[in-house]
Design a protein around this motif. Structure first.
Motif, PDB file in Angstrom:
ATOM      1  N   LEU A 247      40.948 -24.866  11.547  1.00 23.69           N
ATOM      2  CA  LEU A 247      40.248 -23.857  11.976  1.00 23.69           C
ATOM      3  C   LEU A 247      39.184 -24.311  13.121  1.00 23.69           C
ATOM      4  O   LEU A 247      39.120 -23.662  14.333  1.00 23.69           O
ATOM      5  N   LYS A 248      38.578 -25.201  12.761  1.00 25.83           N
ATOM      6  CA  LYS A 248      37.653 -26.087  13.570  1.00 25.83           C
ATOM      7  C   LYS A 248      38.358 -26.507  14.875  1.00 25.83           C
ATOM      8  O   LYS A 248      37.591 -26.479  16.365  1.00 25.83           O
TER       9      LYS A 248
ATOM     10  N   GLU B 133      39.717 -28.821   2.774  1.00 25.45           N
ATOM     11  CA  GLU B 133      39.123 -29.566   3.660  1.00 25.45           C
ATOM     12  C   GLU B 133      40.106 -29.389   5.067  1.00 25.45           C
ATOM     13  O   GLU B 133      39.814 -29.375   6.216  1.00 25.45           O
ATOM     14  N   ARG B 134      41.517 -29.506   4.769  1.00 23.13           N
ATOM     15  CA  ARG B 134      42.266 -29.200   5.841  1.00 23.13           C
ATOM     16  C   ARG B 134      42.336 -27.805   6.510  1.00 23.13           C
ATOM     17  O   ARG B 134      42.308 -27.864   7.785  1.00 23.13           O
TER      18      ARG B 134
ATOM     19  N   GLU C 274      51.430 -29.019   2.643  1.00 16.17           N
ATOM     20  CA  GLU C 274      50.447 -29.121   3.569  1.00 16.17           C
ATOM     21  C   GLU C 274      50.418 -27.404   3.937  1.00 16.17           C
ATOM     22  O   GLU C 274      51.096 -26.933   4.293  1.00 16.17           O
ATOM     23  N   VAL C 275      49.094 -26.997   3.854  1.00 23.52           N
ATOM     24  CA  VAL C 275      48.768 -25.603   4.367  1.00 23.52           C
ATOM     25  C   VAL C 275      49.306 -25.345   5.571  1.00 23.52           C
ATOM     26  O   VAL C 275      49.945 -24.526   6.360  1.00 23.52           O
ATOM     27  N   PHE C 276      48.846 -26.314   6.822  1.00 21.32           N
ATOM     28  CA  PHE C 276      49.043 -26.617   8.097  1.00 21.32           C
ATOM     29  C   PHE C 276      49.849 -27.913   8.515  1.00 21.32           C
ATOM     30  O   PHE C 276      48.970 -28.639   8.249  1.00 21.32           O
TER      31      PHE C 276
ATOM     32  N   PRO D  22      39.287 -15.448   8.762  1.00 24.92           N
ATOM     33  CA  PRO D  22      40.701 -15.268   8.621  1.00 24.92           C
ATOM     34  C   PRO D  22      41.689 -15.654   9.893  1.00 24.92           C
ATOM     35  O   PRO D  22      42.430 -15.117  10.260  1.00 24.92           O
ATOM     36  N   LEU D  23      41.291 -16.652  10.535  1.00 23.69           N
ATOM     37  CA  LEU D  23      41.798 -17.075  11.876  1.00 23.69           C
ATOM     38  C   LEU D  23      42.972 -17.348  11.769  1.00 23.69           C
ATOM     39  O   LEU D  23      43.992 -17.040  12.749  1.00 23.69           O
ATOM     40  N   GLU D  24      43.481 -17.979  10.881  1.00 26.86           N
ATOM     41  CA  GLU D  24      44.970 -18.348  10.587  1.00 26.86           C
ATOM     42  C   GLU D  24      45.588 -17.811   9.240  1.00 26.86           C
ATOM     43  O   GLU D  24      46.433 -18.529   8.779  1.00 26.86           O
TER      44      GLU D  24
END
Length: 518
Positions: A399-400, A393-394, A449-451, A350-352
């Motif tokens: 996160l990566k 995928e995004r 877009e989520v981010f 749950p980083l973002e």
């Protein structure tokens, strides 16, 4: 088999089940014979996962869409405001290793070469503080709106921190009393199927068979319908994102008037990171980590040290059931007449705060493109699966990114995250491009877009990623426009700092007097 979709059965309550029920009922439900019937079957014995207390600004639109009062939500869900995320010790764990991922776009992003202006004239300034007022508001512990700002309106863009268990109960009450959703508190003992593999009915212990036309799996990590019954596998992601455990806690404030942080604070550790979320009467704090790199006891001890260091007392800690994370997502969250929403469709660390965002997006897409008949369902399922594969995928890419940019050398956990064979291919390509040009709408081009690209800029430049300038990329006029934008952001910051109330002050006002309704 052609027939109209008249009855939706949602298995599982919690945030995912009741958000989905609310969105569908607000759009298609009602007491009339031609309205969509919605039933939520909720086991009374299943605990809530304690790691979903942060949201994105989309939650404001979702709550407004289902007709919820923002003031009631704040009162009943231990709600507080969130203006972004603050990352501490992610780059090199040095004394000034902190930056923000705020919810505002950089000021003047569409008018000027902000990156060039920053690098040429303000190389020692923090990018986030230079281009956005919101980090300054978080530093000053200011709320994102004034007392007279109407419900869901904003002076500074915001989301929420909330008590996940209370959110489920709050939404349940609203859906049942206001939106005509049927609530069945019961345990499912069997899944009955048609010959074509569609789910026909769910057999319950107390209410018999509950038939439906479309079934939504909101059973969390158990994935009773999509995983256990239909056999749709998870696509593992642990080779990219290593964290597989979480230790959540709840910690009261030691002083009743203690400041409430207006941002999620994520502090990197030797083999994971700690989240810190401020609610009205407590903080939700937990350690996400990789069991391949550190022991549970080491993670527990690091969490206790953090809590004590940041003002909590060890004797006041409430330990919440620990969570095992299997990083991955389902390539086909919609199979036959069953669609998985929430943790049943996949789970990443749950980083973002991506979990609830994906619930909102899934509920909205199901509601907006609701299948009229079984014949059209497979077409819409194909679209849904394509959309959510892209979104997962995004999320993995984003996160990566936080890990590959780190320069920490205190463990193999950080060094291994930087190995290029653990990078998603698309992220590797984008990082090559971003050496010479900043993230833009050309890189992230979908409508929802989520981010968005600005989020990538905040992470890149917050973590010291240095873009390289080549011939023809520096334009004096664009640099001059950037200087004007920086001045305008500074002026806006000063106005907002003087006009906005403190965060706790704002929450106290809402609890006592509410907010204007439009």
């Amino acid at each position: 088999m052609t027939h109209s979709i008249r009855h939706v059965v949602i298995l599982g309550g919690g945030s995912a089940g009741w958000l989905t029920a609310g969105v569908l009922a607000a759009e298609h439900g009602g007491p009339g014979a031609d309205d969509l019937r919605i039933t939520v079957i909720e086991s009374p014995d299943v605990p809530i996962i304690g790691v979903g207390e942060g949201t994105w600004p989309t939650m404001r639109d979702t709550l407004r869409r289902i007709g919820v009062s923002e003031a009631d939500f704040i009162r009943e869900c231990e709600g507080a405001f969130k203006q972004g995320s603050q990352f501490v010790d992610w780059t090199d764990a040095g004394p000034n290793d902190t930056y923000y991922h705020p919810f505002h776009l950089p000021g003047g992003y569409d008018q000027a070469d902000l990156i060039g202006g920053w690098r040429q004239h303000h190389p020692n300034a923090q990018f986030d503080h230079l281009v956005c007022a919101q980090p300054h508001l978080c530093d000053a512990n200011k709320g994102p709106k004034q007392f007279a700002t109407p419900e869901y309106a904003a002076v500074a863009n915001y989301a929420y921190h909330l008590d996940a268990a209370k959110l489920g109960g709050f939404l349940r009450k609203h859906c049942v009393s206001r939106l005509n959703v049927r609530h069945v508190p019961d345990l499912v003992t069997e899944v009955r199927s048609h010959e074509n593999g569609d789910i026909a009915a769910l057999r319950t212990r107390e209410h018999g068979d509950i038939a439906g036309d479309l079934f939504i799996d909101c059973t969390g990590l158990r994935a009773l319908l999509i995983g256990q019954h239909l056999g749709e596998p998870l696509l593992p992601q642990q080779h990219l994102l290593f964290n597989d455990r979480a230790i959540p806690t709840q910690v009261p404030y030691t002083e009743p008037r203690a400041p409430i942080a207006c941002q999620t604070i994520s502090t990197a550790q030797k083999f994971g990171w700690i989240w810190d979320i401020g609610l009205q009467g407590r903080r939700g704090i937990g350690h996400v980590y990789s069991s391949a790199y550190g022991s549970e006891q080491d993670a527990h001890d690091a969490l206790v040290r953090y809590i004590v260091r940041t003002g909590g007392r060890e004797q006041d800690i409430t330990w919440v059931p620990r969570v095992r994370i299997e990083p991955g997502y389902r390539l086909r969250p919609w199979r036959n007449n069953c669609v998985a929403v929430g943790l049943s469709s996949g789970f990443l660390e749950p980083l973002e705060a991506s979990s609830l965002v994906l619930v909102e997006l899934a509920a909205a897409m199901i509601a907006d493109q609701f299948p009229a008949t079984r014949d059209t369902m497979d077409i819409l399922a194909g679209r849904f699966n394509d959309t959510f594969r892209y979104r997962w995928e995004r999320v993995v890419d984003f996160l990566k990114l936080h890990y590959v940019l780190s320069r920490r050398e205190d463990s193999d956990y950080w060094r291994d995250h930087r190995r290029e064979d653990t990078w998603p291919e698309r992220l590797r390509e984008l990082l090559s491009l971003w050496r010479y040009q900043p993230p833009s709408r050309y890189d992230l081009y979908r409508i929802e877009e989520v981010f968005p690209w600005a989020s990538y800029q905040y992470i890149l430049y917050g973590m010291g990623f240095v873009p390289q300038r080549t011939a023809g990329t520096v334009q004096a006029a664009a640099i001059q426009r950037a200087e004007r934008c920086f001045r305008q952001t500074a002026e806006q910051t000063a106005r907002m700092l003087s006009a906005l109330p403190g965060h706790r002050e704002l929450i106290d006002h809402i609890r006592a007097r509410g907010l204007p309704r439009v």
